[in-house]
Write a protein that holds these residues in place. Structure first.
Motif, PDB file in Angstrom:
ATOM      1  N   ILE A 233       0.841  -1.199   0.000  1.00  0.00           N
ATOM      2  CA  ILE A 233       0.000   0.000   0.000  1.00  0.00           C
ATOM      3  C   ILE A 233       0.875   1.247   0.000  1.00  0.00           C
ATOM      4  O   ILE A 233       0.651   2.195  -0.765  1.00  0.00           O
ATOM      5  CB  ILE A 233      -0.932   0.008   1.230  1.00  0.00           C
ATOM      6  CG1 ILE A 233      -1.933  -1.147   1.143  1.00  0.00           C
ATOM      7  CG2 ILE A 233      -1.668   1.343   1.339  1.00  0.00           C
ATOM      8  CD1 ILE A 233      -2.812  -1.282   2.374  1.00  0.00           C
ATOM      9  N   GLY A 234       1.885   1.248   0.862  1.00  0.00           N
ATOM     10  CA  GLY A 234       2.799   2.385   0.931  1.00  0.00           C
ATOM     11  C   GLY A 234       3.537   2.609  -0.374  1.00  0.00           C
ATOM     12  O   GLY A 234       3.705   3.754  -0.821  1.00  0.00           O
ATOM     13  N   MET A 235       3.976   1.526  -1.015  1.00  0.00           N
ATOM     14  CA  MET A 235       4.676   1.644  -2.293  1.00  0.00           C
ATOM     15  C   MET A 235       3.774   2.256  -3.359  1.00  0.00           C
ATOM     16  O   MET A 235       4.211   3.076  -4.176  1.00  0.00           O
ATOM     17  CB  MET A 235       5.167   0.266  -2.743  1.00  0.00           C
ATOM     18  CG  MET A 235       6.309  -0.293  -1.917  1.00  0.00           C
ATOM     19  SD  MET A 235       6.688  -2.016  -2.347  1.00  0.00           S
ATOM     20  CE  MET A 235       7.099  -1.851  -4.088  1.00  0.00           C
TER      21      MET A 235
ATOM     22  N   SER B  66       7.179  12.203  -0.817  1.00  0.00           N
ATOM     23  CA  SER B  66       6.796  10.857  -1.250  1.00  0.00           C
ATOM     24  C   SER B  66       7.139   9.823  -0.186  1.00  0.00           C
ATOM     25  O   SER B  66       6.352   8.904   0.082  1.00  0.00           O
ATOM     26  CB  SER B  66       7.494  10.511  -2.569  1.00  0.00           C
ATOM     27  OG  SER B  66       7.158  11.435  -3.580  1.00  0.00           O
ATOM     28  N   LEU B  67       8.299   9.976   0.430  1.00  0.00           N
ATOM     29  CA  LEU B  67       8.692   9.058   1.499  1.00  0.00           C
ATOM     30  C   LEU B  67       7.783   9.210   2.718  1.00  0.00           C
ATOM     31  O   LEU B  67       7.436   8.221   3.380  1.00  0.00           O
ATOM     32  CB  LEU B  67      10.149   9.308   1.893  1.00  0.00           C
ATOM     33  CG  LEU B  67      11.203   8.908   0.849  1.00  0.00           C
ATOM     34  CD1 LEU B  67      12.587   9.366   1.289  1.00  0.00           C
ATOM     35  CD2 LEU B  67      11.186   7.398   0.620  1.00  0.00           C
ATOM     36  N   ALA B  68       7.390  10.456   2.995  1.00  0.00           N
ATOM     37  CA  ALA B  68       6.472  10.691   4.112  1.00  0.00           C
ATOM     38  C   ALA B  68       5.116  10.050   3.836  1.00  0.00           C
ATOM     39  O   ALA B  68       4.506   9.431   4.728  1.00  0.00           O
ATOM     40  CB  ALA B  68       6.315  12.196   4.351  1.00  0.00           C
ATOM     41  N   VAL B  69       4.642  10.178   2.599  1.00  0.00           N
ATOM     42  CA  VAL B  69       3.374   9.555   2.219  1.00  0.00           C
ATOM     43  C   VAL B  69       3.484   8.037   2.318  1.00  0.00           C
ATOM     44  O   VAL B  69       2.549   7.359   2.769  1.00  0.00           O
ATOM     45  CB  VAL B  69       2.976   9.980   0.790  1.00  0.00           C
ATOM     46  CG1 VAL B  69       1.796   9.154   0.291  1.00  0.00           C
ATOM     47  CG2 VAL B  69       2.634  11.461   0.755  1.00  0.00           C
ATOM     48  N   PHE B  70       4.630   7.502   1.897  1.00  0.00           N
ATOM     49  CA  PHE B  70       4.864   6.058   2.019  1.00  0.00           C
ATOM     50  C   PHE B  70       4.757   5.621   3.476  1.00  0.00           C
ATOM     51  O   PHE B  70       4.086   4.622   3.792  1.00  0.00           O
ATOM     52  CB  PHE B  70       6.248   5.709   1.470  1.00  0.00           C
ATOM     53  CG  PHE B  70       6.700   4.310   1.792  1.00  0.00           C
ATOM     54  CD1 PHE B  70       6.244   3.233   1.048  1.00  0.00           C
ATOM     55  CD2 PHE B  70       7.574   4.072   2.846  1.00  0.00           C
ATOM     56  CE1 PHE B  70       6.650   1.932   1.347  1.00  0.00           C
ATOM     57  CE2 PHE B  70       7.990   2.787   3.154  1.00  0.00           C
ATOM     58  CZ  PHE B  70       7.519   1.714   2.398  1.00  0.00           C
ATOM     59  N   ALA B  71       5.396   6.366   4.364  1.00  0.00           N
ATOM     60  CA  ALA B  71       5.388   6.002   5.783  1.00  0.00           C
ATOM     61  C   ALA B  71       3.982   6.091   6.371  1.00  0.00           C
ATOM     62  O   ALA B  71       3.524   5.169   7.063  1.00  0.00           O
ATOM     63  CB  ALA B  71       6.343   6.913   6.551  1.00  0.00           C
ATOM     64  N   VAL B  72       3.289   7.185   6.083  1.00  0.00           N
ATOM     65  CA  VAL B  72       1.954   7.389   6.649  1.00  0.00           C
ATOM     66  C   VAL B  72       0.973   6.341   6.126  1.00  0.00           C
ATOM     67  O   VAL B  72       0.201   5.746   6.895  1.00  0.00           O
ATOM     68  CB  VAL B  72       1.441   8.812   6.323  1.00  0.00           C
ATOM     69  CG1 VAL B  72      -0.027   8.956   6.726  1.00  0.00           C
ATOM     70  CG2 VAL B  72       2.286   9.854   7.035  1.00  0.00           C
TER      71      VAL B  72
ATOM     72  N   VAL C   1       1.724   2.903   7.647  1.00  0.00           N
ATOM     73  CA  VAL C   1       1.250   2.812   9.035  1.00  0.00           C
ATOM     74  C   VAL C   1      -0.273   2.707   9.067  1.00  0.00           C
ATOM     75  O   VAL C   1      -0.844   1.908   9.820  1.00  0.00           O
ATOM     76  CB  VAL C   1       1.727   4.035   9.846  1.00  0.00           C
ATOM     77  CG1 VAL C   1       1.073   4.047  11.227  1.00  0.00           C
ATOM     78  CG2 VAL C   1       3.245   4.016   9.982  1.00  0.00           C
ATOM     79  N   ALA C   2      -0.933   3.519   8.235  1.00  0.00           N
ATOM     80  CA  ALA C   2      -2.395   3.439   8.161  1.00  0.00           C
ATOM     81  C   ALA C   2      -2.825   2.051   7.699  1.00  0.00           C
ATOM     82  O   ALA C   2      -3.815   1.491   8.198  1.00  0.00           O
ATOM     83  CB  ALA C   2      -2.930   4.509   7.213  1.00  0.00           C
ATOM     84  N   GLY C   3      -2.069   1.496   6.748  1.00  0.00           N
ATOM     85  CA  GLY C   3      -2.372   0.157   6.265  1.00  0.00           C
ATOM     86  C   GLY C   3      -2.242  -0.894   7.350  1.00  0.00           C
ATOM     87  O   GLY C   3      -3.018  -1.859   7.392  1.00  0.00           O
ATOM     88  N   VAL C   4      -1.270  -0.711   8.233  1.00  0.00           N
ATOM     89  CA  VAL C   4      -1.088  -1.653   9.342  1.00  0.00           C
ATOM     90  C   VAL C   4      -2.333  -1.687  10.223  1.00  0.00           C
ATOM     91  O   VAL C   4      -2.824  -2.761  10.607  1.00  0.00           O
ATOM     92  CB  VAL C   4       0.151  -1.269  10.177  1.00  0.00           C
ATOM     93  CG1 VAL C   4       0.201  -2.095  11.459  1.00  0.00           C
ATOM     94  CG2 VAL C   4       1.427  -1.472   9.366  1.00  0.00           C
TER      95      VAL C   4
END
Length: 278
Positions: free
Chosen positions: A54-56, A86-92, A95-98
């Motif tokens: 999801i993050g990717m 983009s990296l921040a969006v990946f992280a957020v 985490v939301a996906g988790v």
């Protein structure tokens, strides 16, 4: 005047795009097999690695939206800022996906994995839709925009200030095509080339959308359909050559080979006919 060099680039992209889609889809599916199906507890592994995919997805979307685009140039001064966002969006999003995936009750075993990826495939399907609009709508609207620009003596092509109603027209045309004749293509891609499951479908979507978005950023008018076919073949090859119906693949390749000469011939005939009438 025909720009043969540019035409060669376009034709080359038609060959490279399905290959790229196949490679990405193959790698994504093989990673799912390795990290999820081959683990002792596939359902738990799917919950662990699903959010990463999801993050990717959101990482690539963000990178595409703000890299050398008008919106990106307005908001950011350099590529480093776009990459950080983009990296921040990946992280957020990861985490939301988790949290989202963690609350799902999916059971255990392989069926549970497929159920989870059925939900995740909604995201990648939207990803494909975004890439489809970024490339195929532009392909359809470009000739019309040129004609209107010439007729109205406008500078919209130079400035890139395309009218929204033209883009809406292109989107409506694609939607109408899916609602009418699209089911035939869906049937071929969904069942005739190779057997697809939700994990394979997820891989196909991811490989297709990523390839098309990258091509859009490079300004290459590739075909989403070509890329999807390549991605489907890629996930089929992940199971072995015998999993791919080569007879269907041959028919598809033959139809691709006929596309350009048939389109050229029809364009000449229609143009000459209009010249005679008008």
């Amino acid at each position: 005047v025909i720009m043969w060099e540019k035409l060669g680039e376009v034709v080359s992209s038609w060959i490279l795009s399905p290959v790229a889609g196949a490679v990405i889809a193959f790698l994504v599916f093989r990673s799912i097999v390795h990290f999820v199906f081959a683990s002792g507890k596939p359902a738990e592994a799917a919950k662990k690695f699903g959010p990463i995919f999801i993050g990717m997805t959101f990482f690539i979307i963000t990178l595409s939206l703000f890299t050398k685009t008008r919106l990106g140039n307005m908001l950011f001064t350099g590529m480093d800022q776009v990459m950080l966002l983009s990296l921040a969006v990946f992280a957020v999003s990861s985490v939301a996906g988790v949290f989202i995936v963690g609350k799902m009750t999916i059971g255990t075993g392989y069926e549970a994995v497929e159920y989870l990826f059925r939900k995740l495939q909604i995201i990648t399907s939207c990803y494909v839709a975004l890439s489809h609009g970024a490339n195929d709508v532009a392909n359809a609207i470009a000739p019309l925009s040129v004609v209107l620009t010439t007729a109205l003596d406008s500078t919209s092509i130079v400035t890139g200030n395309f009218s929204y109603y033209l883009l809406a027209l292109g989107g409506a045309g694609i939607a109408a095509g899916i609602l009418t004749w699209g089911y035939k293509v869906i049937r071929t891609l969904g069942s005739k080339i190779t057997a697809l499951t939700n994990t394979r479908g997820f891989s196909v979507d991811f490989g297709t959308a990523t390839t098309v978005l990258v091509a859009s950023r490079l300004g290459l008018p590739i075909s989403t359909s070509h890329t999807v076919v390549g991605a489907v073949i890629g996930v089929g090859l992940a199971k072995g050559l015998e999993a791919v119906d080569l007879s269907i693949v041959k028919k598809i390749i033959y139809s691709w080979a006929l596309t350009l000469p048939v389109a050229i011939t029809l364009s000449i005939v229609i143009y000459k006919g209009l010249m005679i009438v008008f």
